[in-house]
Design an enzyme around this catalytic site. Structure first.
Site, PDB file in Angstrom:
ATOM      1  CD  GLU A  79      -3.089   1.249   1.294  1.00 31.83           C
ATOM      2  OE1 GLU A  79      -2.796   0.316   2.862  1.00 31.83           O
ATOM      3  OE2 GLU A  79      -3.737   1.582   1.045  1.00 31.83           O
ATOM      4  CG  ASP A  80       1.108   2.889   2.915  1.00 37.46           C
ATOM      5  OD1 ASP A  80       0.823   2.921   2.508  1.00 37.46           O
ATOM      6  OD2 ASP A  80       1.992   2.732   4.269  1.00 37.46           O
TER       7      ASP A  80
END
Ligand code: MN
Length: 730
Positions: A79-80
């Site tokens: 996600e990051d």
């Protein structure tokens, strides 16, 4: 709190992971996560990697498999950071990546509801989206660390996250039996949601701590004496603290003041064996008088989250009241860490597989079964019950959103049309298109959990067609469509029949009169015709001839010929009565006369339901509802087509419904009143609070037709505080 390092994790994991390969895998995952998160910081100004480290450490405490710890270290990488799935799969394998994927996906789930009623649905959505219990574990632990660092968030985010935690993650931790995590999640959320109340209770607990600790200490010494004198070995006695929020909850639920809560003083006795548990209980009760109705044997009947213990409350030293829990060390581990303790990863287990692990958990956890409403029945004895779980686990339903953020649940395979009919019959009838997640989709699109669905309607539209019956999945939509089709068909037949009739009248030189319904009824009632419309319908269908009818009406009895009148009946040698071998329940088995037919006891088929027959080994043909999961894996050759006799004289059919609601005054009375206003009979009703404090009402009733039942269910749903209603399939 001490910041965890990778060495702390390795040490913790090393307590149960002895294979150096596994330790190396965890290190590898750490190295990759560290590089990927390089240069990123948490709001606390810690390097980002600190967060996955804390998460992984808690997972190691739970003694999970190395793959889950690896997933914990990598859980924010997809996600990051700029990392592809493929890269992760290549490095760590698909199993780890699937867990990371699941955690990422749940993170994207928007928690939009403000109502408590919907929190439960969200718990279900979360489970459905997780598809894997390990994902839920990582997510809960992730949330614990995020809560520990909540002070670094802005005030409005603090409230939002705390509320989500209280509604969603704390109950999930509870359902998984993770007492410590649940207590921590609750207390931190409580602190942010109701700071004044939190501080008040915290201070009250603190102010009495010294006194209570002294009392507990004295009682503890006395118990030790008793155990020693009776030769109990290897015991451990500890005082127990209730978490702040649970004290507050108890005060609110029972409307008590702080001073009135007496189980604040609690002692826990741990022993080696179950026999010792009961022995110790006897000794305690011999020494101090137990309070009536406070003894609970959760060893004989464990709680759904597998919690086992004996609970008793006694009047102890100086007349003070103590709650005492007695259990084995093993039971205590499960009580603290939940099911994780149960399926603690064992390296020596060569046959380990993630699927197997999941199935074992599912098999052990009773609430999973409740979630699936899975039941074993005699007829599918050949099929592996675990197959049913595998098919059903987390996928029994899809949960979708309305544009306003309301959640609706549907059986798997449902389409936008099912959605439209659920919103309103008129919306369904006027549906021309659907937009899912902002894109136009065909009406045959299969809804997926998390979809936001919008329906396009038009007033200048013909409405449902036969083909829609193949598209919809829910019975509700099917019945609505059929009723429109029937109505339309009847209108068509009336106009066609009328045309035919009037043409004949012209050619026979009869005057065109408005037909009198009474006269028609007196002439044709033996054919089930009670008015002029009925007559036109039959003429339109061709079951009665236009000419014969006209002769009869205009009195040319000499021309009246019964056989010509009733064309269809005379063309077929069998009379309708003889042709139909409907049994006592109005079920016809195609091609079989006088079959022995039983209604299945698991799914309670009701006249009008979609049904299927199953040729059982010993009790003839058992008729199930089409959606009954108990027949899903049955042998195909044993299925047989069955239909309801359309002219069947309605009989009372049994059905069982469960209503889940908020536990408020008079709500059961409202259910009864509402149900009584329909054409049905309540045979039995029982109500009980479940573990979440919600009210589960089970009602057995009899109804003449599924339409009546559906109507009743829709109306009970309108009673405020009702969360969900289901027709039970056992
Ligand atoms: Mn995270």
């Amino acid at each position: 709190m001490e910041k965890k390092t990778i060495d702390d994790i390795i040490n913790k994991a090393g307590e149960y992971l002895k294979n150096p390969k596994n330790i190396q895998l965890i290190r590898d995952a750490y190295e990759v996560a560290k590089v990927k998160h390089e240069g990123q910081y948490r709001k606390s100004h810690d390097p980002y990697i600190q967060h996955p480290l804390e998460v992984a450490y808690m997972l190691a405490e739970l003694r999970v498999a190395p793959t889950t710890i690896m997933a914990g270290l990598l859980h924010d990488v997809l996600e990051d950071t700029e990392t592809s799935r493929e890269e992760l799969i290549e490095k760590f394998g698909i199993d780890v990546v699937n867990i990371v994927d699941g955690v990422t996906k749940i993170g994207q789930l928007k928690y939009m509801t403000k109502e408590k009623a919907l929190a439960r649905t969200h718990q279900k959505i979360l489970l459905a989206m997780a598809k894997d219990i390990r994902v839920v574990l990582v997510k809960i632990v992730d949330r614990v660390h995020n809560m520990r660092t909540l002070q670094y968030q802005t005030p409005d985010k603090q409230i939002k996250i705390a509320k989500e935690t209280m509604d969603l993650y704390a109950p999930l931790a509870h359902r998984l039996g993770m007492y410590r995590m649940k207590a921590e999640l609750e207390d931190i959320s409580f602190k942010y949601l109701e700071p004044l109340e939190y501080n008040r209770i915290r201070k009250l607990i603190k102010s009495q701590k010294a006194v209570r600790e002294e009392d507990i200490g004295r009682m503890q010494n006395r118990i030790e004496e008793v155990l020693k004198n009776n030769n109990i070995k290897n015991y451990e006695i500890t005082g127990r603290l209730k978490n702040i929020y649970s004290v507050c909850k108890k005060m609110r639920q029972k409307d008590l003041e702080f001073d009135q809560i007496y189980d604040l003083m609690a002692l826990r006795i741990l022993v080696l064996t179950i026999e010792d548990c009961y022995h110790v209980l006897g000794l305690i009760h011999g020494e101090w008088a137990p309070l009536p109705l406070r003894f609970k044997d959760y060893i004989a009947t464990p709680k759904p989250n597998l919690y086992q213990s004996l609970h008793t409350t006694v009047v102890g030293l100086n007349g003070k009241i103590y709650e005492i829990q007695i259990r084995t060390y093993e039971m205590d581990e499960i009580a603290e860490y939940g099911i994780a303790a149960h399926w603690a990863y064992k390296e020596e287990n060569k046959a380990y597989s993630p699927e197997k692990e999941q199935l074992e958990i599912a098999a052990k956890l009773r609430w999973y079964k409740e979630l699936l409403t899975y039941a074993e029945i005699g007829e599918s004895e050949d099929s592996d019950p675990l197959d049913n779980i595998r098919d059903d686990i987390f996928s029994a339903n899809v949960y979708v959103f309305t544009p306003k953020g309301d959640v609706l649940d549907f059986p798997n395979g449902s389409t936008p049309l099912d959605f439209a009919y659920r919103i309103h019959t008129e919306v369904g009838n006027r549906t021309v298109g659907a937009i899912v997640n902002g894109k136009i989709v065909p009406l045959t699109y299969k809804l997926k959990t998390g979809d936001v669905v919008e329906i396009k309607t038009s007033n200048n539209f013909n409405g449902p067609s036969e083909s829609w019956l193949k598209i919809v999945k829910t019975n509700h939509a099917k019945h609505k469509i059929i009723s429109v089709l029937n109505k339309r068909r009847r209108e068509f037949l009336i106009s066609k029949g009328k045309e035919d009739f009037e043409r004949v009248c012209k050619s026979e030189n009869y005057p065109l009169l408005k037909l009198d319904d009474k006269m028609i009824a007196s002439l044709f009632s033996k054919y089930g015709i009670n008015n002029s419309e009925d007559l036109y319908v039959e003429i339109g269908k061709g079951t009665i001839s236009a000419k014969g009818s006209a002769h009869r009406i205009y009195g040319k009895t000499e021309k009246f010929d019964e056989e010509a009148l009733v064309k269809q009946y005379s063309e077929e040698p069998e009379t309708p009565a003889a042709k139909k071998t409907a049994n006592e329940w109005g079920i016809i088995v195609e091609g079989v006369d006088r079959a022995q037919i039983k209604l299945a006891a698991c799914c309670y088929p009701v006249l009008g339901d979609d049904i299927v027959g199953y040729v059982s080994k010993s009790h003839g043909i058992v008729v199930h509802r089409y959606e009954c999961h108990n027949i899903r894996n049955a042998e195909k050759e044993r299925f047989i087509d069955v239909i309801w006799d359309s002219e069947f004289d309605k009989k009372p059919y049994e059905s069982l419904i469960y209503i889940l609601s908020f536990d408020r005054k008079n709500i059961v009375a409202e259910f009864i009143n509402m149900l009584n206003s329909f054409n049905l009979t309540i045979k039995s009703i029982s109500s009980a609070k479940n573990r979440d404090g919600d009210l589960l009402t089970k009602i057995k009733l009899t109804i003449p037709h599924v339409d009546v039942l559906n109507n009743a269910i829709i109306n009970v749903h309108k009673i405020s505080d009702v969360y969900s209603i289901e027709r039970v399939i056992r």
